[in-house]
Design a protein around this motif. Structure first.
Motif, short mmCIF file in Angstrom:
data_model
loop_
_atom_site.label_atom_id
_atom_site.label_comp_id
_atom_site.label_asym_id
_atom_site.label_seq_id
_atom_site.Cartn_x
_atom_site.Cartn_y
_atom_site.Cartn_z
N MET A 7 0.85 -1.18 0.00
CA MET A 7 0.00 0.00 0.00
C MET A 7 0.90 1.24 0.00
O MET A 7 1.80 1.36 0.82
N THR A 8 0.62 2.15 -0.91
CA THR A 8 1.41 3.37 -0.98
C THR A 8 0.97 4.35 0.10
O THR A 8 -0.09 4.18 0.72
N MET A 9 1.78 5.39 0.28
CA MET A 9 1.44 6.42 1.26
C MET A 9 0.15 7.12 0.89
O MET A 9 -0.66 7.45 1.75
N THR A 10 -0.05 7.35 -0.41
CA THR A 10 -1.28 8.01 -0.86
C THR A 10 -2.50 7.17 -0.54
O THR A 10 -3.50 7.68 -0.03
N GLN A 11 -2.44 5.88 -0.83
CA GLN A 11 -3.55 4.98 -0.52
C GLN A 11 -3.82 4.93 0.98
O GLN A 11 -4.96 4.93 1.42
N ALA A 12 -2.74 4.89 1.77
CA ALA A 12 -2.90 4.85 3.22
C ALA A 12 -3.54 6.13 3.73
O ALA A 12 -4.41 6.09 4.61
N LEU A 13 -3.13 7.28 3.19
CA LEU A 13 -3.72 8.56 3.60
C LEU A 13 -5.20 8.60 3.26
O LEU A 13 -6.04 8.97 4.08
N ILE A 14 -5.54 8.20 2.04
CA ILE A 14 -6.95 8.18 1.62
C ILE A 14 -7.77 7.28 2.53
O ILE A 14 -8.82 7.67 3.02
N GLU A 15 -7.28 6.08 2.77
CA GLU A 15 -8.03 5.13 3.58
C GLU A 15 -8.20 5.60 5.02
O GLU A 15 -9.32 5.61 5.55
N GLU A 16 -7.13 6.02 5.67
CA GLU A 16 -7.22 6.45 7.06
C GLU A 16 -8.08 7.69 7.23
O GLU A 16 -8.90 7.77 8.13
N ALA A 17 -7.88 8.66 6.36
CA ALA A 17 -8.66 9.90 6.47
C ALA A 17 -10.15 9.63 6.24
O ALA A 17 -11.00 10.13 6.97
N THR A 18 -10.47 8.81 5.26
CA THR A 18 -11.87 8.53 4.94
C THR A 18 -12.52 7.67 6.01
O THR A 18 -13.68 7.88 6.35
N LYS A 19 -11.79 6.72 6.55
CA LYS A 19 -12.32 5.87 7.64
C LYS A 19 -12.71 6.72 8.84
O LYS A 19 -13.75 6.49 9.45
N LYS A 20 -11.87 7.68 9.19
CA LYS A 20 -12.07 8.44 10.42
C LYS A 20 -13.07 9.58 10.28
O LYS A 20 -13.57 10.08 11.27
N SER A 21 -13.34 9.99 9.06
CA SER A 21 -14.25 11.11 8.86
C SER A 21 -15.69 10.62 8.81
O SER A 21 -15.99 9.63 8.14
N GLY A 22 -16.58 11.30 9.48
CA GLY A 22 -17.99 10.93 9.47
C GLY A 22 -18.69 11.34 8.18
O GLY A 22 -19.67 10.74 7.78
N LEU A 23 -18.17 12.39 7.55
CA LEU A 23 -18.75 12.90 6.30
C LEU A 23 -17.66 13.03 5.25
O LEU A 23 -16.52 13.33 5.58
N ILE A 24 -18.05 12.83 4.00
CA ILE A 24 -17.17 13.13 2.89
C ILE A 24 -17.93 14.06 1.96
O ILE A 24 -19.16 14.02 1.89
N TRP A 25 -17.23 14.95 1.28
CA TRP A 25 -17.84 15.84 0.30
C TRP A 25 -17.62 15.21 -1.05
O TRP A 25 -16.49 14.95 -1.46
N VAL A 26 -18.71 14.94 -1.77
CA VAL A 26 -18.64 14.27 -3.06
C VAL A 26 -19.14 15.21 -4.14
O VAL A 26 -20.21 15.78 -4.03
N LYS A 27 -18.33 15.35 -5.20
CA LYS A 27 -18.71 16.13 -6.36
C LYS A 27 -18.71 15.19 -7.54
O LYS A 27 -17.69 14.63 -7.91
N GLY A 28 -19.90 15.00 -8.12
CA GLY A 28 -20.04 14.12 -9.27
C GLY A 28 -19.96 14.91 -10.57
O GLY A 28 -19.67 16.11 -10.56
#
Length: 169
Positions: free
Chosen positions: A1-22
């Protein structure tokens, strides 16, 4: 797992909300759950408004993750969107996780059936690319909504408040 993937996974796991732009519509704050390497969310009647974002099978979305404690942007990443077929094996696993995060469901006993019949369960899989965070603010005008909390104050309210204070002494 790269550092970028780890950052994405950890940050997203811990956040209750994500902002999504389709591909269509404004960016929206959506609740989600991180499950098997992707963010999963549910949308449709009685749930989150994902249809107006243009999140369809094969679409690309930009996901911005905020810090849970400070609320500031941590990372923005590009995701490929896929819709999980209702009642499939992947759908059942994702829904089991999502049910635990769904607060105040009006029909908790038949939540899975309603989601299968009326809603869409989407999987946002990171493509590995992170977007450059902007230097400035992304403040935007709030979206129009019929909800309101501002109504004229009843004329008798100041008297009622004073009376309540005296009674409590």
């Amino acid at each position: 797992m790269t550092m970028t993937q780890a950052l994405i996974e950890e940050a997203t796991k811990k956040s209750g909300l994500i902002w999504v732009k389709g591909p269509a519509g404004p960016s929206r704050a959506l609740w989600h759950v991180w499950h098997e390497g992707a963010a999963h969310l549910v949308g449709g009647p009685g749930e989150q408004p994902v249809d107006e974002l243009g999140l369809a099978e094969g679409a690309t979305a930009t996901v911005t993750v905020r810090s849970k404690d400070k609320g500031g942007r941590l990372v923005s990443w590009t995701a490929s969107v896929s819709e999980l077929p209702a009642r499939g094996e992947e759908w059942a696993a994702a829904v089991a996780e999502l049910k635990g995060k769904r607060l105040n469901a009006p029909d908790a006993e038949r939540l899975e059936d309603r989601w299968a019949e009326e809603c869409r369960v989407l999987r946002l899989t990171p493509s590995g690319a992170t977007a450059e965070l902007p230097d400035g603010s992304l403040v935007a005008v709030p979206l129009a909504t019929p909800a309101t909390t501002r109504e004229p104050m009843p004329a008798a309210l100041p008297r009622l408040l004073r009376r309540g204070r005296r009674a409590g002494r």
